[in-house]
Design an enzyme around this catalytic site. Structure first.
Site, short mmCIF file in Angstrom:
data_model
loop_
_atom_site.label_atom_id
_atom_site.label_comp_id
_atom_site.label_asym_id
_atom_site.label_seq_id
_atom_site.Cartn_x
_atom_site.Cartn_y
_atom_site.Cartn_z
N MET A 179 0.83 -1.17 0.00
CA MET A 179 0.00 0.00 0.00
C MET A 179 0.87 1.24 0.00
SD MET A 179 -1.94 2.31 0.45
CE MET A 179 -3.22 3.21 1.13
N PRO A 180 1.53 1.54 -1.10
CA PRO A 180 2.31 2.76 -1.15
C PRO A 180 1.40 3.99 -1.28
CG PRO A 180 3.04 1.21 -2.82
CD PRO A 180 1.76 0.70 -2.26
N PHE A 181 1.87 5.07 -0.71
CA PHE A 181 1.26 6.38 -0.92
C PHE A 181 2.31 7.19 -1.67
CE2 PHE A 181 0.54 10.79 0.54
CZ PHE A 181 -0.72 10.97 0.00
N VAL A 196 3.16 -4.60 -5.96
CA VAL A 196 1.97 -3.88 -5.50
C VAL A 196 0.79 -4.34 -6.36
CG1 VAL A 196 0.92 -1.58 -5.44
CG2 VAL A 196 3.26 -1.90 -4.68
N THR A 228 5.82 6.53 0.18
CA THR A 228 5.75 6.05 1.55
C THR A 228 5.15 4.65 1.49
OG1 THR A 228 5.38 8.28 2.39
CG2 THR A 228 4.82 6.47 3.86
#
Length: 137
Positions: free
Chosen positions: A1-3, A33, A72
């Site tokens: 779950m990258p931001f 991902v 992130t």
């Protein structure tokens, strides 16, 4: 779950979209991902009311084509996967948006499962902790 946050100088919506696709495709290809796991903030700067600053640090000649990518994500990926991610972002940014690889500046910040709430005010990735106090009435 990258931001993901992407900032680009002198750009339009089409280029921002292409950069967002480049980063997302690289995340899917290199670190696994899921394709539907896309959370991005894409910002174009006009150089007048908002801008980006850069120099030629470490001998990398940058110019007004600079793109900052801040990712992130949860900790745990090995260095070789991160290196592959950086390479693939630069390759796809060039292919999709015409951004020269020398102008692709990427940072990764890692954190723990408890550092995420994906909605409803819950920490979906964190294991329930029986030791946590109940909220006050």
């Amino acid at each position: 779950m990258p931001f993901v946050r992407i900032d680009a100088l002198g750009t339009d919506g089409e280029r921002l979209d292409a950069l967002g696709r480049a980063v997302h495709d690289a995340l899917v290809e290199t670190i696994g991902v899921p394709p539907d796991d896309r959370f991005q903030v894409l910002t174009g700067h006009d150089g007048v009311t908002s801008t980006l600053r850069y120099d030629d640090y470490l001998g990398v000649p940058r110019d007004a084509g600079i793109v900052y990518v801040a990712i992130t994500m949860r900790a745990g990926r090995p260095p070789e996967r991160k290196r592959a991610l950086y390479r693939r972002i630069a390759e796809l940014a060039e292919a999709y948006a015409g951004t020269e690889p020398r102008n692709v500046f990427v940072t990764v910040t890692e954190n723990a499962p408890i550092d995420w709430s994906l909605g409803y005010g819950e920490a979906q990735y964190a294991a329930p902790d029986a030791a946590e106090p109940s909220p006050a009435p």
